[in-house]
Design a protein around this motif. Structure first.
Motif, PDB file in Angstrom:
ATOM      1  N   UNK A 173      -1.956   7.724 -12.121  1.00  0.00           N
ATOM      2  CA  UNK A 173      -3.344   7.811 -10.903  1.00  0.00           C
ATOM      3  C   UNK A 173      -3.499   9.996 -10.764  1.00  0.00           C
ATOM      4  N   UNK A 174      -4.538  10.249 -10.541  1.00  0.00           N
ATOM      5  CA  UNK A 174      -4.805  11.146 -10.926  1.00  0.00           C
ATOM      6  C   UNK A 174      -5.495  11.921  -9.199  1.00  0.00           C
ATOM      7  N   UNK A 175      -4.676  12.076  -8.406  1.00  0.00           N
ATOM      8  CA  UNK A 175      -5.219  12.769  -6.740  1.00  0.00           C
ATOM      9  C   UNK A 175      -5.525  13.867  -6.540  1.00  0.00           C
ATOM     10  N   UNK A 176      -6.964  13.423  -5.987  1.00  0.00           N
ATOM     11  CA  UNK A 176      -8.106  14.501  -6.217  1.00  0.00           C
ATOM     12  C   UNK A 176      -7.886  15.295  -4.851  1.00  0.00           C
ATOM     13  N   UNK A 177      -6.864  15.178  -3.975  1.00  0.00           N
ATOM     14  CA  UNK A 177      -7.181  16.388  -2.749  1.00  0.00           C
ATOM     15  C   UNK A 177      -5.288  15.853  -2.226  1.00  0.00           C
ATOM     16  N   UNK A 178      -5.092  17.301  -1.903  1.00  0.00           N
ATOM     17  CA  UNK A 178      -4.193  17.382  -1.171  1.00  0.00           C
ATOM     18  C   UNK A 178      -3.367  16.123   0.148  1.00  0.00           C
ATOM     19  N   UNK A 179      -2.712  15.738   0.080  1.00  0.00           N
ATOM     20  CA  UNK A 179      -2.393  14.979   1.513  1.00  0.00           C
ATOM     21  C   UNK A 179      -1.410  14.220   1.076  1.00  0.00           C
ATOM     22  N   UNK A 180      -0.887  13.566   2.130  1.00  0.00           N
ATOM     23  CA  UNK A 180       0.459  12.592   2.041  1.00  0.00           C
ATOM     24  C   UNK A 180       0.031  11.272   2.194  1.00  0.00           C
ATOM     25  N   UNK A 181       0.473  10.793   1.164  1.00  0.00           N
ATOM     26  CA  UNK A 181       0.047   8.730   0.585  1.00  0.00           C
ATOM     27  C   UNK A 181       1.127   8.015   1.472  1.00  0.00           C
ATOM     28  N   UNK A 182       0.802   6.982   1.463  1.00  0.00           N
ATOM     29  CA  UNK A 182       1.690   5.926   1.969  1.00  0.00           C
ATOM     30  C   UNK A 182       1.533   4.770   1.424  1.00  0.00           C
ATOM     31  N   UNK A 183       2.614   4.002   1.194  1.00  0.00           N
ATOM     32  CA  UNK A 183       2.387   2.980   0.349  1.00  0.00           C
ATOM     33  C   UNK A 183       3.578   2.421   0.584  1.00  0.00           C
ATOM     34  N   UNK A 184       3.622   0.429   0.212  1.00  0.00           N
ATOM     35  CA  UNK A 184       4.421  -0.340   0.487  1.00  0.00           C
ATOM     36  C   UNK A 184       4.413  -0.726  -0.778  1.00  0.00           C
ATOM     37  N   UNK A 185       5.936  -1.427  -0.867  1.00  0.00           N
ATOM     38  CA  UNK A 185       5.895  -3.126  -1.410  1.00  0.00           C
ATOM     39  C   UNK A 185       5.450  -3.972  -1.566  1.00  0.00           C
ATOM     40  N   UNK A 186       4.878  -4.533  -2.702  1.00  0.00           N
ATOM     41  CA  UNK A 186       3.887  -5.529  -2.770  1.00  0.00           C
ATOM     42  C   UNK A 186       4.362  -6.898  -2.602  1.00  0.00           C
ATOM     43  N   UNK A 187       5.854  -7.211  -2.973  1.00  0.00           N
ATOM     44  CA  UNK A 187       6.400  -7.765  -3.228  1.00  0.00           C
ATOM     45  C   UNK A 187       7.133  -8.918  -2.650  1.00  0.00           C
ATOM     46  N   UNK A 188       7.406 -10.019  -2.185  1.00  0.00           N
ATOM     47  CA  UNK A 188       8.375 -10.109  -1.535  1.00  0.00           C
ATOM     48  C   UNK A 188       9.379 -10.137  -2.302  1.00  0.00           C
ATOM     49  N   UNK A 189      10.793  -9.417  -1.546  1.00  0.00           N
ATOM     50  CA  UNK A 189      11.776  -9.032  -2.465  1.00  0.00           C
ATOM     51  C   UNK A 189      13.067  -9.145  -1.256  1.00  0.00           C
ATOM     52  N   UNK A 190      12.574  -9.660  -0.166  1.00  0.00           N
ATOM     53  CA  UNK A 190      14.367 -10.493   0.721  1.00  0.00           C
ATOM     54  C   UNK A 190      13.640  -9.761   2.016  1.00  0.00           C
ATOM     55  N   UNK A 191      14.848 -10.004   2.370  1.00  0.00           N
ATOM     56  CA  UNK A 191      14.928  -9.841   3.478  1.00  0.00           C
ATOM     57  C   UNK A 191      14.518  -8.351   4.079  1.00  0.00           C
ATOM     58  N   UNK A 192      14.378  -7.539   3.780  1.00  0.00           N
ATOM     59  CA  UNK A 192      13.788  -5.988   4.449  1.00  0.00           C
ATOM     60  C   UNK A 192      12.837  -5.353   3.085  1.00  0.00           C
ATOM     61  N   UNK A 193      12.023  -6.902   2.747  1.00  0.00           N
ATOM     62  CA  UNK A 193      11.438  -6.326   2.641  1.00  0.00           C
ATOM     63  C   UNK A 193       9.617  -5.458   3.005  1.00  0.00           C
ATOM     64  N   UNK A 194       9.369  -5.486   3.899  1.00  0.00           N
ATOM     65  CA  UNK A 194       9.128  -4.813   4.870  1.00  0.00           C
ATOM     66  C   UNK A 194       9.227  -3.793   5.071  1.00  0.00           C
ATOM     67  N   UNK A 195      10.894  -2.823   4.685  1.00  0.00           N
ATOM     68  CA  UNK A 195      11.597  -1.875   4.870  1.00  0.00           C
ATOM     69  C   UNK A 195      12.348  -1.203   3.615  1.00  0.00           C
ATOM     70  N   UNK A 196      10.640  -1.223   2.901  1.00  0.00           N
ATOM     71  CA  UNK A 196      10.689  -0.199   1.547  1.00  0.00           C
ATOM     72  C   UNK A 196       9.513   0.053   1.022  1.00  0.00           C
ATOM     73  N   UNK A 197       8.898   1.280   2.447  1.00  0.00           N
ATOM     74  CA  UNK A 197       7.954   1.927   1.774  1.00  0.00           C
ATOM     75  C   UNK A 197       7.974   3.583   0.843  1.00  0.00           C
TER      76      UNK A 197
END
Length: 271
Positions: free
Chosen positions: A209-233
């Motif tokens: 990727x090539x970010x075009x502007x400064x800032x803080x960007x968020x994503x998450x794990x997008x593969x079902x990987x277990x009981x804490x899948x929703x808690x690995x941002x």
């Protein structure tokens, strides 16, 4: 009623305030922060959406037409016709043509994402159960990135998205990301950059990727990987070149993969 009004409002307001992270009742994509994501949004809004709307409206029209035209009261003696060659040819050819129209620009976007330009910076992302680990191979830096618990959240830190150690990259630089996993399947995804790649144990996938502007960007794990899948941002902080160099000097000491051995490196790290 309040939720309905809020949802309708998002149709008419700018998504500028919704950049970097998802918002409650948001419709549409997050604001693009890279050329790849702009291409994806343009492809969706200018081609896919009109085709979807047209097909939906056409099918609805056919259903209403059939219900009215061929209702029992209007057809006491129903037709026993079972085939219509012209219609069968049309409902085969037209979807094929639609798929071709969709395929050509989508292949172009996919090729552009897979063709990685010369990188200014390389980062390795490793998925674990359930957190991310990062390496800067050219900078002797390695660290783990854990989600900040609710009780430890600071002001302006979004719940389930903030992490203790952020990935820091310079703005307007090509960043190549090597992605793998240590245990099970994960996926490294950053919507604002149009990036999503599976993390497979024993295999390294690549994206960029090539970010075009400064800032803080968020994503998450997008593969079902277990009981804490929703808690690995995933949190990526895009900064200016000067700020990146300052962070780099501190990180070489704080996250050093191997001990700094020579005096020159010690002096650089101490500045």
């Amino acid at each position: 009623m309040k939720k309905i009004l809020l949802t309708l409002t998002t149709l008419f307001i700018s998504f500028e305030a919704m950049a970097n992270q998802p918002k409650d009742w948001q419709l549409g994509f997050q604001e693009a922060a890279s050329e790849s994501m702009r291409d994806i949004i343009s492809f969706h809004d200018n081609l896919l959406l009109p085709i979807i709307v047209a097909i939906s409206a056409f099918v609805l029209f056919l259903m209403l037409y059939v219900c009215i035209k061929f209702r029992a009261s209007a057809n006491p003696n129903p037709s026993k016709r079972t085939h219509n060659v012209a219609i069968e040819v049309l409902w085969t050819l037209i979807p094929c043509l639609i798929l071709i129209v969709i395929a050509v620009p989508s292949f172009k976007i996919l090729y552009k994402q897979d063709a990685i330009p010369k990188a200014d910076l390389t980062i390795k992302a490793i998925g674990y159960q359930w957190y991310w680990g990062y390496e800067y191979p050219d900078e002797n830096i390695i660290f783990d990135s854990y989600m900040v618990e609710d009780k430890d959240l600071k002001a302006n830190q979004p719940r389930l998205l903030a992490v203790d150690n952020e990935v820091v990259v310079p703005v307007n630089k090509v960043v190549k990301v090597l992605i793998t996993a240590n245990d099970v399947l994960h996926a490294w995804a950053l919507p604002s950059f149009g990036v999503k790649r599976d993390a497979v144990p024993g295999r390294i996938n690549e994206t960029w990727f090539k970010a075009e502007k400064t800032g803080t960007y968020y994503g998450q794990c997008s593969e079902l990987c277990g009981i804490k899948h929703a808690f690995m941002p995933i949190t990526v902080k895009v900064v200016s070149e000067d700020e990146y160099q300052e962070w780099l000097m501190d990180a070489r000491v704080k996250f050093a993969k191997e001990p700094i051995e020579n005096e020159l490196n010690k002096k650089i790290a101490s500045k």
